[in-house]
Each structure stands twice: as C-alpha cells, then as structure tokens.
Write a protein that holds these residues in place. Structure first.
Motif, PDB file in Angstrom:
ATOM      1  N   GLU A   4      49.708  54.644  42.727  1.00 55.88           N
ATOM      2  CA  GLU A   4      49.868  53.640  41.676  1.00 55.88           C
ATOM      3  C   GLU A   4      49.829  54.263  40.289  1.00 55.88           C
ATOM      4  O   GLU A   4      50.509  53.818  39.372  1.00 55.88           O
ATOM      5  CB  GLU A   4      48.774  52.584  41.804  1.00 55.88           C
ATOM      6  CG  GLU A   4      48.845  51.524  40.713  1.00 55.88           C
ATOM      7  CD  GLU A   4      47.869  50.393  40.975  1.00 55.88           C
ATOM      8  OE1 GLU A   4      47.360  49.836  39.995  1.00 55.88           O
ATOM      9  OE2 GLU A   4      47.609  50.082  42.139  1.00 55.88           O
ATOM     10  N   LEU A   5      49.003  55.313  40.117  1.00 50.02           N
ATOM     11  CA  LEU A   5      48.809  55.895  38.797  1.00 50.02           C
ATOM     12  C   LEU A   5      49.769  57.043  38.495  1.00 50.02           C
ATOM     13  O   LEU A   5      49.870  57.474  37.347  1.00 50.02           O
ATOM     14  CB  LEU A   5      47.368  56.409  38.677  1.00 50.02           C
ATOM     15  CG  LEU A   5      46.268  55.349  38.798  1.00 50.02           C
ATOM     16  CD1 LEU A   5      44.911  56.021  38.881  1.00 50.02           C
ATOM     17  CD2 LEU A   5      46.314  54.379  37.638  1.00 50.02           C
ATOM     18  N   ALA A   6      50.462  57.543  39.520  1.00 46.20           N
ATOM     19  CA  ALA A   6      51.259  58.749  39.336  1.00 46.20           C
ATOM     20  C   ALA A   6      52.382  58.571  38.329  1.00 46.20           C
ATOM     21  O   ALA A   6      52.808  59.535  37.696  1.00 46.20           O
ATOM     22  CB  ALA A   6      51.830  59.201  40.678  1.00 46.20           C
ATOM     23  N   GLY A   7      52.867  57.355  38.163  1.00 47.23           N
ATOM     24  CA  GLY A   7      53.985  57.161  37.242  1.00 47.23           C
ATOM     25  C   GLY A   7      53.586  57.040  35.797  1.00 47.23           C
ATOM     26  O   GLY A   7      54.441  56.817  34.940  1.00 47.23           O
ATOM     27  N   GLY A   8      52.310  57.205  35.491  1.00 46.36           N
ATOM     28  CA  GLY A   8      51.839  57.024  34.128  1.00 46.36           C
ATOM     29  C   GLY A   8      51.953  58.295  33.308  1.00 46.36           C
ATOM     30  O   GLY A   8      52.648  59.244  33.666  1.00 46.36           O
ATOM     31  N   PRO A   9      51.231  58.345  32.194  1.00 52.71           N
ATOM     32  CA  PRO A   9      51.307  59.507  31.299  1.00 52.71           C
ATOM     33  C   PRO A   9      50.930  60.804  32.000  1.00 52.71           C
ATOM     34  O   PRO A   9      50.006  60.844  32.821  1.00 52.71           O
ATOM     35  CB  PRO A   9      50.305  59.162  30.196  1.00 52.71           C
ATOM     36  CG  PRO A   9      50.168  57.670  30.245  1.00 52.71           C
ATOM     37  CD  PRO A   9      50.347  57.293  31.672  1.00 52.71           C
ATOM     38  N   GLU A  10      51.649  61.867  31.673  1.00 51.59           N
ATOM     39  CA  GLU A  10      51.375  63.162  32.285  1.00 51.59           C
ATOM     40  C   GLU A  10      50.026  63.710  31.849  1.00 51.59           C
ATOM     41  O   GLU A  10      49.298  64.315  32.638  1.00 51.59           O
ATOM     42  CB  GLU A  10      52.469  64.157  31.902  1.00 51.59           C
ATOM     43  CG  GLU A  10      52.235  65.566  32.420  1.00 51.59           C
ATOM     44  CD  GLU A  10      53.257  66.554  31.906  1.00 51.59           C
ATOM     45  OE1 GLU A  10      53.127  67.748  32.221  1.00 51.59           O
ATOM     46  OE2 GLU A  10      54.165  66.133  31.167  1.00 51.59           O
ATOM     47  N   ARG A  11      49.671  63.508  30.581  1.00 51.75           N
ATOM     48  CA  ARG A  11      48.422  64.076  30.055  1.00 51.75           C
ATOM     49  C   ARG A  11      47.262  63.116  30.348  1.00 51.75           C
ATOM     50  O   ARG A  11      46.721  62.443  29.471  1.00 51.75           O
ATOM     51  CB  ARG A  11      48.569  64.370  28.568  1.00 51.75           C
ATOM     52  CG  ARG A  11      49.582  65.480  28.283  1.00 51.75           C
ATOM     53  CD  ARG A  11      49.446  66.044  26.892  1.00 51.75           C
ATOM     54  NE  ARG A  11      49.775  65.058  25.863  1.00 51.75           N
ATOM     55  CZ  ARG A  11      50.983  64.826  25.388  1.00 51.75           C
ATOM     56  NH1 ARG A  11      52.015  65.510  25.869  1.00 51.75           N
ATOM     57  NH2 ARG A  11      51.184  63.937  24.450  1.00 51.75           N
ATOM     58  N   THR A  12      46.911  63.063  31.629  1.00 49.17           N
ATOM     59  CA  THR A  12      45.827  62.224  32.142  1.00 49.17           C
ATOM     60  C   THR A  12      44.645  63.110  32.508  1.00 49.17           C
ATOM     61  O   THR A  12      44.826  64.230  33.002  1.00 49.17           O
ATOM     62  CB  THR A  12      46.299  61.438  33.381  1.00 49.17           C
ATOM     63  OG1 THR A  12      47.333  60.526  33.003  1.00 49.17           O
ATOM     64  CG2 THR A  12      45.157  60.655  34.012  1.00 49.17           C
ATOM     65  N   VAL A  13      43.435  62.603  32.253  1.00 52.60           N
ATOM     66  CA  VAL A  13      42.230  63.263  32.740  1.00 52.60           C
ATOM     67  C   VAL A  13      41.429  62.259  33.556  1.00 52.60           C
ATOM     68  O   VAL A  13      41.494  61.045  33.322  1.00 52.60           O
ATOM     69  CB  VAL A  13      41.358  63.819  31.589  1.00 52.60           C
ATOM     70  CG1 VAL A  13      42.098  64.893  30.816  1.00 52.60           C
ATOM     71  CG2 VAL A  13      40.894  62.701  30.663  1.00 52.60           C
ATOM     72  N   VAL A  14      40.689  62.765  34.518  1.00 49.30           N
ATOM     73  CA  VAL A  14      39.764  61.943  35.290  1.00 49.30           C
ATOM     74  C   VAL A  14      38.358  62.197  34.750  1.00 49.30           C
ATOM     75  O   VAL A  14      37.910  63.350  34.718  1.00 49.30           O
ATOM     76  CB  VAL A  14      39.829  62.272  36.789  1.00 49.30           C
ATOM     77  CG1 VAL A  14      38.790  61.460  37.567  1.00 49.30           C
ATOM     78  CG2 VAL A  14      41.233  62.004  37.337  1.00 49.30           C
ATOM     79  N   VAL A  15      37.701  61.154  34.307  1.00 49.62           N
ATOM     80  CA  VAL A  15      36.327  61.244  33.825  1.00 49.62           C
ATOM     81  C   VAL A  15      35.421  60.630  34.881  1.00 49.62           C
ATOM     82  O   VAL A  15      35.543  59.439  35.192  1.00 49.62           O
ATOM     83  CB  VAL A  15      36.157  60.525  32.474  1.00 49.62           C
ATOM     84  CG1 VAL A  15      34.679  60.494  32.078  1.00 49.62           C
ATOM     85  CG2 VAL A  15      36.975  61.218  31.392  1.00 49.62           C
TER      86      VAL A  15
END
Length: 598
Positions: free
Chosen positions: A233-244
């Motif tokens: 579901e989240l893969a299509g979002g912004p490339e510069r993603t971080v997991v906190v």
C-alpha cells in the motif's frame, strides 16, 4: 481457556471470604496468570492464604514485597517483558493509592496489569471503618480498562451465585488486561469486599487444573490490515521515506524492521522499539535529522509504536511538508495529535502466520545508502569522542550506554530508566547486526517517569526468566531502591544494575534550563533541577543486602560487564555532569563536519 470454576474441597470452607478468595486464585490460574505480587495486609489475608497454597501447589508463583509501589512496578515489569498480565494484591486504603504510578504507566504504554485490592463490605464504606474509603473501588478512574467492585454476599444471599460472579469477574478482568475485549491491553482493577472472619477455617489443597494452551497475543481488530500488505500500500508513495520506530512491544518492532527492509527505507529505531537491528537501522540517527540532505530531505514518515524520545524526531513528525503515516495495533492507540496523519491498523507479526518478517529485503536504494553511510560516519565520530573522554579519565553517560549495549547477550533483557539512560542508549549504542543478536530492551516510555525502574527490572527478569541488566541514573536508583529489597526466601532475579552516578539530574543540563545563557541559571539551576544528593550509593545499596561496588575506569567497566549476570549486583559508575552540555555540543559539531554532503 477453561471456564472459571469454584474449588472442590473435601472439606469446603463455610466462610464467604475464604471461599471467594480461593475462587479468585483459581480463576487467575485458569486465565493464565502465573505471577502474583503480594503486599502484607489484614483485609487481604484471605487472598494471601489462598495465594500461598496455590504457590505451594505450583499453580502460580507468589512474590511478596514490603512496598506497594515497588510491588506494582514489579508486576508491571512482568507484563512488559512477557506481554501477559501479572497481578498485584494489596490491602485497603492508601496501599491501593500507592499503585497509581504503575497503573498510569501501564495505561499509557498498553502493558497488561491486574490490580486486586481488598476492601471492606459495601455497608461500612464511607463510615468510620478503619483504613476504608468509599473512593477505593473507582480509584483509578479512566486509567483502568475495566473496574469491578465485587461484593461479599450477605447472610441470606446464595453463596453459589457469588462464587460464579467472582470467578467470571476475574476472567473478565484478565481478558480486558490482555486486550481481548476490543481495546488496548492495559491495567484493570478488581476491588474485592471481604468480611470477617479473614483467617481460613479449613486447609486447602488447590485442585489440579488442565494444562493451558500456549499463551497468545490478543486477536487483532476485525478491521485490521494484514501487515504484509503495508509495504504494497505504501510503496507507491514518496521515495524519500523513513520508518520511525518508537517504544512498543516486540511484535510492532518486528513489523517496523520488516517494512523498512522490504522497502529499502532507512529505519530510525528507538532502543525500546524492538526494531533496532538489521541492515536498515541507522546509528546515531537523531544527529542526522538536522542535515539538509538527510533529515531535511524526508518526504514521508511511517511511524510505528510511540516515538517520543528525542526532540529531532518530534520536530520531524511535526513538519507540515512531511506526510505522516501511523501504523497502529489497535484503533484506539494514541497518535501525535496531527490532523494530517493517516492511520492504518495492522496485525503485529506475532498475531499472524501468513505474513512473517522473513521475506527478505529489497536492494538498497541511493536514499538508504546515504543514510547508512552517514550513520556509520556518525557512529565512528561519536565513538572517538567518547573514547577520548575515557582516556582523559571521564566516564560519561553515552559511553556507559554504549558499553552496556555492547555487552548485552542474545536472550537477555536490558531495562533502562526513561530519562537520560534511554537517550544515551539511543545516541551511542550501535544497532545490533541481526535481530537474533539483540537483547529485549524495555523502558517506561508511556509516561517517561523514573519511578519504579528498578522494580520494573526485577519483575521483567523474574517474568522472562532471563538475565537482565538495568541501566539507570542515580536519581532513578534513589527513587526506587526499595525495589531491590526482597524478603528472605522470595524468588530472586538475575539482575545487574548499572548506575551512572553524576550526583543529580543530568538530563536537565542539556535542556533549556541548563543553558549557561539563562539569566537565572547560576542562582537556581542546582537547587531546582540539578538536585545534588551527595549520597554514597554503594553504601546505600549495601544496606539493603545487595552486593555493590564502584567502577571508575573503562577497563574495569568492560571487565564487570563481561561477567555473566548471576544473582543481583549493583555497579556504580561516578561521572561529572558539569561537562555534559559541552560534550553533546562537540559530538553534534563533529558529526555535522563528518557527514556534511551525505
């Protein structure tokens, strides 16, 4: 789970309080409660006798404590380490009020905890009856997931009905504590009215119970999204993603780590998140969030758990230009308070079979490699600064945290105070290479209090049956020294307590209150925030009958930490907090120089 039932004695008690106490204890055992912490008292005597008999029969394990607050945090530690509720049992009056700090922490951090308080019959509450208040049954208010006020039957009331009501009530309390009633796990409160006589009239041998099925986590809400689909579901979002990844149960930490690895996103994991391992975990990440091409370039944050540890992370989560997605285990989990967040309810890994966290990771992206390189450079700079301090004869909180983390063995527990200790661990401890090499790290981050830390560590060690190290400051140790006071013959943990003794509240040195430019700092800081105590902690702990010694150099510290954790001991490490603010400034400056340009 077997249905609650009353005991079947050859010579059943005819005393309502004795019989109902035995009903309660059997219902606890049938519901899977295996650890009970008891404080002495007269009104709770029926429960005390029944618990003693159940302990002797092997139905549960009883722990006796002098201090109600320590007892409550001991039970909390069991729940935090195992995910299963322990019970704390007290008499009436202010004894119950002393449980409140642990109840509040359990409520905010979703830790299962069962409070059983003894009370007088309803008819004498609100009168001059000694040690009795009409407020007791509802004392914990909204903090309790469920509160039941169970009355002792009157002389003409059928005892069989009370037996069934009390047994069912205890089963409901345990289920609510575990989160099996549709809400988050947390504290519950059963107020039990006992009438005289309080001493058993006949002996009791508890009946054998059927073997319980293996403990399992509460079922996820029906609206839950399978965790394995989160990355889709989240893969299509912004490339510069971080997991906190913030404080939370190991299941959520495993989810955060798996998500970061499958999507090749940087993982910014707090120590007590259960996620601080693997190739995606970034060292010293909070020092990188101010860098324009790292923290400044983040477009989306996927937050798991409760990330409240550092101001740089809080600032990131508050940025208007960053999309925030919060993954939660329960619909009523709290969030950051931002109206722009997106929430997804997920099934944590230990609640599912079809979506494990071993599906392999994606190839590192340029975005992830940039964070990884910066994290390694920051860790190297930080280590160099800390080693220089140690060579100059200065042991510091970050150095101590680094060494404690490095000495931790797989299968062990690491409990930290919720103030500087966990922040030092977050700053200085390198992520573990693989999950199997990481200890279980626990911290009271629900309300971030330092009260009860030693008792929590004792409970965690006892509940998990694992060697445990507690990393605390001197004020946390002073606050809960009674947590190490175990009556003779009680089950004892394998626990090593490591105390950074900087004679006061070192955490305030780094806050605005400790700013040398503050106009009133020189006049009021030490009295209001520094709060020096000038006490010999080795002598204090020794007076409690616990072996303690002072460690003053890095070689001695490493030797002490390398020894296996057996029995209970305390290591006191002296430090000087006057240079703490400058130390952190030097670390930040050197990390910025070493990592500028990514």
């Amino acid at each position: 789970m077997p249905s609650p039932s009353a005991p079947s004695d050859e010579q059943p008690s005819t005393q309502p309080s004795t019989l109902l106490a035995r009903v309660v204890v059997l219902a606890l055992a049938q519901a899977g409660v295996r650890e009970v912490v008891l404080c002495p008292g007269s009104r709770s005597a029926p429960l005390a006798y029944a618990l003693h008999d159940a302990d002797a029969a092997g139905l549960l394990r009883l722990h006796v404590r002098h201090d109600e607050r320590a007892a409550a945090f001991t039970a909390l530690g069991v729940g935090r380490a195992t995910g299963l509720p322990a019970a704390v049992v007290t008499t009436s009056g202010t004894a119950v009020a002393n449980l409140h700090p642990a109840v509040l922490e359990a409520a905010e951090s979703a830790v299962p905890l069962l409070v059983l308080s003894a009370d007088r019959p309803h008819g004498v509450r609100g009168t001059w009856a000694n040690q009795t208040t009409a407020l007791q049954a509802g004392l914990f208010g909204a903090a309790a997931r469920l509160a039941l006020d169970l009355p002792v039957p009157g002389p003409r009331e059928p005892l069989a009905r009370a037996r069934a009501t009390w047994a069912a009530g205890v089963a409901d309390l345990v289920a609510a504590a575990r989160g099996e009633r549709g809400g988050r796990p947390g504290p519950v409160h059963g107020d039990l009215a006992f009438a005289d006589p309080l001493v058993p009239d006949v002996p009791w041998t508890p009946p054998a119970l059927p073997a319980l099925p293996a403990g399992s986590a509460p079922a996820a809400p029906s609206s839950a999204l399978p965790a394995g689909s989160a990355d889709e579901e989240l893969a299509g979002g912004p490339e510069r993603t971080v997991v906190v990844a913030g404080d939370g149960p190991p299941a959520l930490g495993a989810l955060a780590r798996a998500l970061a690895e499958r999507c090749a996103w940087p993982l910014l994991a707090e120590p007590s998140s259960g996620a601080r391992s693997g190739p995606g975990a970034v060292a010293a990440y909070r020092l990188l969030l101010d860098l324009p091409d790292l923290g400044g370039a983040v477009e989306r944050v996927v937050a798991v758990g409760r990330p409240t540890l550092s101001r740089p992370v809080s600032a990131l989560l508050a940025r208007a230009d960053v999309e925030l997605v919060q993954l939660v285990a329960h619909p009523d989990d709290p969030g950051p308070g931002s109206g722009r967040r997106h929430r997804r309810v997920l099934v944590p890994p230990d609640q599912r079979d079809e979506h494990g966290d071993d599906g392999g990771g994606a190839a590192p992206t340029a975005w992830l490699r940039r964070w990884q390189r910066a994290g390694l450079a920051a860790q190297a700079v930080l280590d160099a600064v800390l080693d220089d301090e140690a060579r100059a004869g200065r042991l510091t909180g970050p150095l101590l945290a680094r060494e404690v983390a490095a000495a931790a063995r797989p299968g062990e527990l690491l409990v930290t105070a919720a103030s500087n200790a966990v922040r030092d661990l977050d700053l200085a401890a390198a992520p573990w290479t693989v999950p199997a090499s990481a200890p279980l790290v626990l911290a009271g981050r629900g309300l971030s209090g330092i009260d009860g830390t030693l008792s929590t560590a004792v409970g965690a060690a006892l509940g998990a049956g694992a060697p445990t190290t507690a990393l605390v400051g001197d004020l946390a140790a002073l606050h809960d020294a009674n947590g190490l006071l175990l009556p003779p013959g009680e089950p004892a943990p394998d626990l090593r307590v490591v105390v950074l003794d900087d004679d006061g509240g070192g955490i305030f040195t780094g806050l605005e209150h400790g700013d040398p430019a503050h106009p009133d700092r020189s006049r009021v800081f030490e009295r209001l925030f520094g709060t020096p105590h000038g006490r010999d902690l080795v002598a204090l702990v020794g007076a409690l009958g616990v072996p303690a010694r002072r460690v003053t150099d890095l070689a001695g510290l490493r030797a002490a930490l390398a020894a296996p954790v057996r029995g209970c001991e305390v290591l006191v490490v002296p430090a000087d907090r006057s240079g703490l603010r400058d130390l952190h400034a030097r670390i930040r400056g050197r990390v910025r120089s070493a990592t500028s340009g990514g």
